[in-house]
Design a protein around this motif. Structure first.
Motif, PDB file in Angstrom:
ATOM      1  N   VAL A 190       2.287  -3.972  -2.427  1.00 59.27           N
ATOM      2  CA  VAL A 190       3.000  -2.824  -2.984  1.00 59.27           C
ATOM      3  C   VAL A 190       1.989  -1.803  -3.485  1.00 59.27           C
ATOM      4  O   VAL A 190       1.214  -2.081  -4.411  1.00 59.27           O
ATOM      5  N   ASP A 191       1.973  -0.635  -2.875  1.00 58.50           N
ATOM      6  CA  ASP A 191       1.076   0.443  -3.284  1.00 58.50           C
ATOM      7  C   ASP A 191       1.773   1.245  -4.380  1.00 58.50           C
ATOM      8  O   ASP A 191       2.757   1.944  -4.127  1.00 58.50           O
ATOM      9  N   CYS A 192       1.285   1.120  -5.617  1.00 58.70           N
ATOM     10  CA  CYS A 192       1.975   1.749  -6.753  1.00 58.70           C
ATOM     11  C   CYS A 192       1.453   3.160  -7.015  1.00 58.70           C
ATOM     12  O   CYS A 192       0.321   3.488  -6.674  1.00 58.70           O
ATOM     13  N   THR A 248       3.202   9.371  -1.105  1.00 57.25           N
ATOM     14  CA  THR A 248       3.520   8.953   0.270  1.00 57.25           C
ATOM     15  C   THR A 248       2.294   8.775   1.170  1.00 57.25           C
ATOM     16  O   THR A 248       2.411   8.783   2.387  1.00 57.25           O
ATOM     17  N   ASN A 249       1.116   8.620   0.573  1.00 52.66           N
ATOM     18  CA  ASN A 249      -0.096   8.518   1.401  1.00 52.66           C
ATOM     19  C   ASN A 249      -0.130   7.270   2.264  1.00 52.66           C
ATOM     20  O   ASN A 249      -0.635   7.297   3.386  1.00 52.66           O
ATOM     21  N   LEU A 250       0.389   6.164   1.747  1.00 55.09           N
ATOM     22  CA  LEU A 250       0.364   4.928   2.543  1.00 55.09           C
ATOM     23  C   LEU A 250       1.229   5.117   3.793  1.00 55.09           C
ATOM     24  O   LEU A 250       0.840   4.751   4.901  1.00 55.09           O
ATOM     25  N   LEU A 303       5.286   2.715  -2.913  1.00 58.68           N
ATOM     26  CA  LEU A 303       6.048   3.152  -4.093  1.00 58.68           C
ATOM     27  C   LEU A 303       5.435   4.377  -4.741  1.00 58.68           C
ATOM     28  O   LEU A 303       5.790   4.732  -5.852  1.00 58.68           O
ATOM     29  N   ASP A 304       4.507   5.020  -4.051  1.00 56.64           N
ATOM     30  CA  ASP A 304       3.893   6.219  -4.611  1.00 56.64           C
ATOM     31  C   ASP A 304       4.541   7.451  -3.988  1.00 56.64           C
ATOM     32  O   ASP A 304       4.509   7.612  -2.761  1.00 56.64           O
ATOM     33  N   PRO A 305       5.131   8.324  -4.833  1.00 59.82           N
ATOM     34  CA  PRO A 305       5.768   9.536  -4.291  1.00 59.82           C
ATOM     35  C   PRO A 305       4.802  10.387  -3.464  1.00 59.82           C
ATOM     36  O   PRO A 305       5.249  11.211  -2.667  1.00 59.82           O
ATOM     37  N   LYS A 321      -6.667   2.980  -3.957  1.00 57.92           N
ATOM     38  CA  LYS A 321      -5.516   2.056  -3.888  1.00 57.92           C
ATOM     39  C   LYS A 321      -4.907   2.015  -2.492  1.00 57.92           C
ATOM     40  O   LYS A 321      -4.706   0.966  -1.898  1.00 57.92           O
ATOM     41  N   THR A 322      -4.589   3.205  -2.006  1.00 58.43           N
ATOM     42  CA  THR A 322      -3.885   3.285  -0.727  1.00 58.43           C
ATOM     43  C   THR A 322      -4.775   2.829   0.422  1.00 58.43           C
ATOM     44  O   THR A 322      -4.323   2.110   1.322  1.00 58.43           O
ATOM     45  N   THR A 323      -6.044   3.226   0.365  1.00 61.05           N
ATOM     46  CA  THR A 323      -6.991   2.819   1.407  1.00 61.05           C
ATOM     47  C   THR A 323      -7.111   1.303   1.434  1.00 61.05           C
ATOM     48  O   THR A 323      -7.108   0.683   2.504  1.00 61.05           O
TER      49      THR A 323
HETATM   50 MG   LIG Z   1      -2.551   6.363  -3.145  1.00 66.16          MG
END
Ligand SMILES: [Mg+2]
Ligand SMILES: Nc1ncnc2c1ncn2[C@@H]1O[C@H](COP(=O)(O)OP(=O)(O)O)[C@@H](O)[C@H]1O
Length: 313
Positions: free
Chosen positions: A156-158, A42-44, A38-40, A15-17
């Motif tokens: 939005v990265d969930c 925090t990778n993005l 929006l992911d705790p 997702k983040t990639t």
């Molecule tokens: Mg991710």
């Protein structure tokens, strides 16, 4: 402005990639892009800022946690105040007219998510419906603000769950993009995800229709842009037989459409999750190998479906 939620219940599916690279490619094509983490986990955010930079400059008052916390999201700080412009990647965008902005996340968002859910409910049916609409619609409402209308694309990265924060992204978006691995467990969850999103949309619109839905940007109708298969194994220019089977299964039997283009497994390109502050597909643009060209075609497909093809290429 197009708002796209990138989501899947599963973690580690890319997702983040995908969010970071799609955002970077869109910006390199001249679009104004906002990434919302929006992911705790925090990778993005850490794809664009080092942990030290984030701690020094963003952690205390420029993360989405600040926006969601408090009595009602946005009451303490306007969403627009949290926007940052990561330097390294934007320096490369100078000649393109594009921009890549970010609203960063925070590990503490996990707790806020639970606290938010506890705020649902009310003393009367009317007030609990209103609360439901206000909480689920908070991000959608915030993105109506004029300063967001400058963006062509908001990605939005969930988080890999269906908590209230993720639901605010579904309510806010027009399209849902679902990165998935071509394996048994990843493909199994797709119809479940579809069903849960459909139920949320129906509940929101029922409440909006019967519970004082006065906002002009209701009802909501997010749709599935589709599944993007990621980390696809390719040998001799062919998807492996096993993965091909899973992809066909989804294509034929799932209610979620499947995008034509895929992201292949390439640790060399995607393995370091953007440690240099610049997503791989942007770093690599000088030397366009097959992986980069493939990603470009995926970007063509996604941006084309969003009617965002007007950027400089
Ligand atoms: Mg991710
Ligand atoms: N196409 C790919 N090829 C190889 N490795 C990948 C690819 N996409 C993602 N990865 C790696 O897989 C891991 C999980 O990806 P990530 O985007 O963080 O997934 P998610 O956001 O769904 O949890 C990361 O270490 C990332 O670098």
């Amino acid at each position: 402005m197009r708002v796209v939620a990138v989501m899947n219940y599963k973690g580690g599916v890319g997702k983040t990639t995908l969010t970071a690279n799609l955002g970077a490619v869109a910006a390199a094509r001249g679009l104004k892009v906002l990434l919302l983490d929006l992911d705790p986990q925090t990778n993005l955010t850490f794809s664009f800022y080092s942990v030290e930079d984030w701690q020094d400059r963003l952690k205390d008052d420029r993360t989405i946690k600040r926006w969601y916390e408090g009595d009602m999201p946005g009451r303490d700080v306007p969403l627009g105040d949290l926007i940052v412009t990561p330097e390294r990647v934007n320096k490369l965008l100078d000649d393109t007219g594009g921009r890549l902005d970010l609203i960063s996340s925070h590990l503490g968002l996990i707790d806020i998510d639970l606290e938010l859910a506890a705020k649902l409910g009310g003393t009367t049916i009317g007030s609990s419906k209103r609360k439901f609409l206000d909480l689920h619609g908070c991000l959608r409402n915030a993105l109506q603000d004029s300063q967001f209308q400058d963006y062509d694309l908001v990605l939005v990265d969930c988080a890999p769950n269906f908590g209230l924060v993720t639901k605010t992204a579904i309510v806010a978006c027009e399209q849902i993009l679902v990165p998935a691995k071509a394996d048994y467990l990843s493909t199994l969850g797709l119809d479940y995800l579809y069903g849960n999103c459909a139920s949320l949309v129906q509940e929101f619109n029922d409440y909006a229709n019967h519970g004082g839905g006065t906002e002009e940007h209701w009802p909501i109708e997010p749709s599935f842009l589709g599944v993007v298969f990621t980390m696809v194994q390719i040998y001799s220019q062919q998807v492996t037989l096993a993965q091909h089977g899973y992809i066909e299964e989804v294509r034929l039997n799932s209610r979620v459409p499947v995008l034509e283009n895929k992201v292949r497994n390439s640790p060399r390109h995607f393995g370091d999750a953007g440690e240099s502050g610049i997503p791989a597909m942007m770093r690599a643009s000088a030397a366009k190998d097959e992986v980069v060209r493939e990603f470009d075609r995926l970007a063509d497909e996604v941006l084309g479906a969003l009617e965002l093809t007007g950027g400089a290429r």
